[in-house]
Design a protein around this motif. Structure first.
Motif, PDB file in Angstrom:
ATOM      1  N   PHE A 165       0.849  -1.188   0.000  1.00 41.15           N
ATOM      2  CA  PHE A 165       0.000   0.000   0.000  1.00 41.15           C
ATOM      3  C   PHE A 165       0.887   1.240   0.000  1.00 41.15           C
ATOM      4  N   THR A 166       0.277   2.380  -0.323  1.00 41.75           N
ATOM      5  CA  THR A 166       0.963   3.659  -0.196  1.00 41.75           C
ATOM      6  C   THR A 166      -0.038   4.715   0.260  1.00 41.75           C
ATOM      7  N   ALA A 167       0.479   5.785   0.864  1.00 42.01           N
ATOM      8  CA  ALA A 167      -0.371   6.885   1.330  1.00 42.01           C
ATOM      9  C   ALA A 167      -0.314   8.026   0.321  1.00 42.01           C
ATOM     10  N   LEU A 227       2.966   6.119   8.368  1.00 38.32           N
ATOM     11  CA  LEU A 227       3.185   5.970   6.927  1.00 38.32           C
ATOM     12  C   LEU A 227       3.072   7.364   6.317  1.00 38.32           C
ATOM     13  N   LYS A 228       4.215   7.926   5.934  1.00 41.09           N
ATOM     14  CA  LYS A 228       4.213   9.278   5.371  1.00 41.09           C
ATOM     15  C   LYS A 228       3.767   9.248   3.910  1.00 41.09           C
ATOM     16  N   GLU A 229       3.264  10.398   3.467  1.00 46.56           N
ATOM     17  CA  GLU A 229       2.776  10.487   2.092  1.00 46.56           C
ATOM     18  C   GLU A 229       3.845  10.017   1.114  1.00 46.56           C
ATOM     19  N   GLY A 230       3.451   9.106   0.222  1.00 43.50           N
ATOM     20  CA  GLY A 230       4.360   8.583  -0.792  1.00 43.50           C
ATOM     21  C   GLY A 230       5.155   7.375  -0.366  1.00 43.50           C
ATOM     22  N   GLN A 231       5.185   7.067   0.933  1.00 40.76           N
ATOM     23  CA  GLN A 231       5.928   5.896   1.383  1.00 40.76           C
ATOM     24  C   GLN A 231       5.163   4.620   1.066  1.00 40.76           C
ATOM     25  N   SER A 232       5.915   3.514   0.986  1.00 37.94           N
ATOM     26  CA  SER A 232       5.327   2.212   0.696  1.00 37.94           C
ATOM     27  C   SER A 232       5.245   1.372   1.964  1.00 37.94           C
ATOM     28  N   LEU A 233       4.096   0.748   2.169  1.00 40.77           N
ATOM     29  CA  LEU A 233       3.879  -0.137   3.299  1.00 40.77           C
ATOM     30  C   LEU A 233       3.681  -1.553   2.764  1.00 40.77           C
TER      31      LEU A 233
END
Length: 344
Positions: free
Chosen positions: A64-66, A97-103
């Motif tokens: 996922f990503t934000a 989870l910062k904007e644009g980071q991948s989880l």
């Protein structure tokens, strides 16, 4: 509004909460999280009520990503791992989870079902009071389907959710037989069959999903035939069809059925049973009403105690952790004249 965007996930990754209660008389299955203990743990870690809707993973994880802002998230259940941009998170902790980071959520290692919760919850429209997805009716979820790559889950305001937290309270170590109450149609079976249910070992078959877990083992013989007038079904009912091989009915079960039910898994043990994988051996133990009620209250008290076991995450001051942080807020030249000296 911040969105949690699905990059990849397994085929039965769905939205689940406590379930769709109060509609069984209309033939609507309650559905809901298979392991409500793990759902509660994930939600409490991000400051949500324990039954708030979350993402349920079945065996497989996802990525996922934000987008649009930051999200505070937490994962619990099935021994799944969680990482952000490749950095692993400690178990039973919330992460930002910062904007644009991948989880990334790893596959199940010690169970079947895991839950990813977002601070504030998901801003998805409920159907009949619940986000829970039910496969056969296509009720709930996101647009009546499981999650898939490209889906965007809108998150409620305040989704960044404060500082990272960790749970000091773990799931109790539970071993031994799954507890059941006999009935409601145990009189359709001989005393020998009742004894066989409690003294034999069964195996979770590959025919196991959110609707029911079929078991293999000794044949449970009927004393009065295997057809009854259809009556109501509850979570945990153990139906015995004509094959004599029992089926434990789970969250997506039908609301009525016409096979006799030899016993019912008590509510306190149903989450533990749900985490058993195909091929796992299982035994059953009959208990009375008083023990079943006491176990249900104990589970309720355990969930109620979760918020009190939260503590802020305390990082180890390792070189790697310090290098991962922005510790510099600016620079000055200690040899340069001060501004007041230059003015004079």
């Amino acid at each position: 509004m911040t969105d949690l965007v699905v990059k990849s996930c397994g085929p039965m990754t769905t939205l689940q909460d406590r379930g769709r209660l109060g509609y069984q008389r209309f033939g609507v299955s309650p559905s809901g999280a298979m392991d409500r203990r793990a759902l509660a743990m994930a939600n409490v870690l991000v400051g949500n009520p324990p039954d708030t809707g979350a993402i349920e993973f079945m065996n497989l994880g996802g990525a996922f990503t934000a987008e649009g802002g930051d999200l505070r998230v937490a994962l619990a259940g099935a021994g799944c791992s969680l990482s952000v941009d490749g950095t692993a998170a400690a178990p039973q902790t919330s992460v930002l989870l910062k904007e644009g980071q991948s989880l990334e959520v790893g596959h199940a290692r010690s169970g079947t079902f895991a839950y990813l919760a977002v601070a504030g919850g998901l801003a998805v429209e409920p159907q009949l009071g619940s986000l829970s997805f039910h496969l056969r009716s296509r009720l709930g979820g996101l647009n009546g389907t499981p999650l898939k790559a490209g889906d965007r889950l809108p998150c409620r305001a305040g989704a960044e959710g404060g500082e990272p937290m960790q749970l000091a309270l773990s799931l109790p170590e539970e071993t031994g037989p799954i507890r059941v109450m006999l009935g409601p149609q145990d009189d359709y079976f001989t005393p020998e069959t009742i004894r066989l249910l409690q003294e034999s070992e069964f195996t979770i078959s590959s025919q196991a999903d959110r609707m029911g877990f079929q078991l293999t083992g000794p044949r449970l013989e009927h004393a009065k035939g295997f057809n009854i007038v259809s009556d109501g079904i509850v979570d945990g009912h153990i139906q015995v069809p004509g094959s004599g091989q029992p089926i434990v009915l789970m969250r997506d079960r039908q609301t009525a059925g016409g096979y006799p039910k030899i016993a019912t898994v008590i509510s306190a043990d149903l989450g533990r049973f749900a985490q058993l994988r195909p091929g796992t051996a299982v035994r059953f133990k009959a208990v009375g009403r008083d023990e079943a009620v006491a176990a249900a209250r104990q589970l309720k008290d355990w969930i109620a105690a979760l918020p009190g076991s939260l503590t802020p995450v305390r990082f180890n001051l390792t070189t790697e952790h310090l290098l991962s942080r922005n510790l510099i807020g600016g620079m000055v030249n200690g040899l340069a004249p001060a501004a007041s000296d230059q003015a004079s």
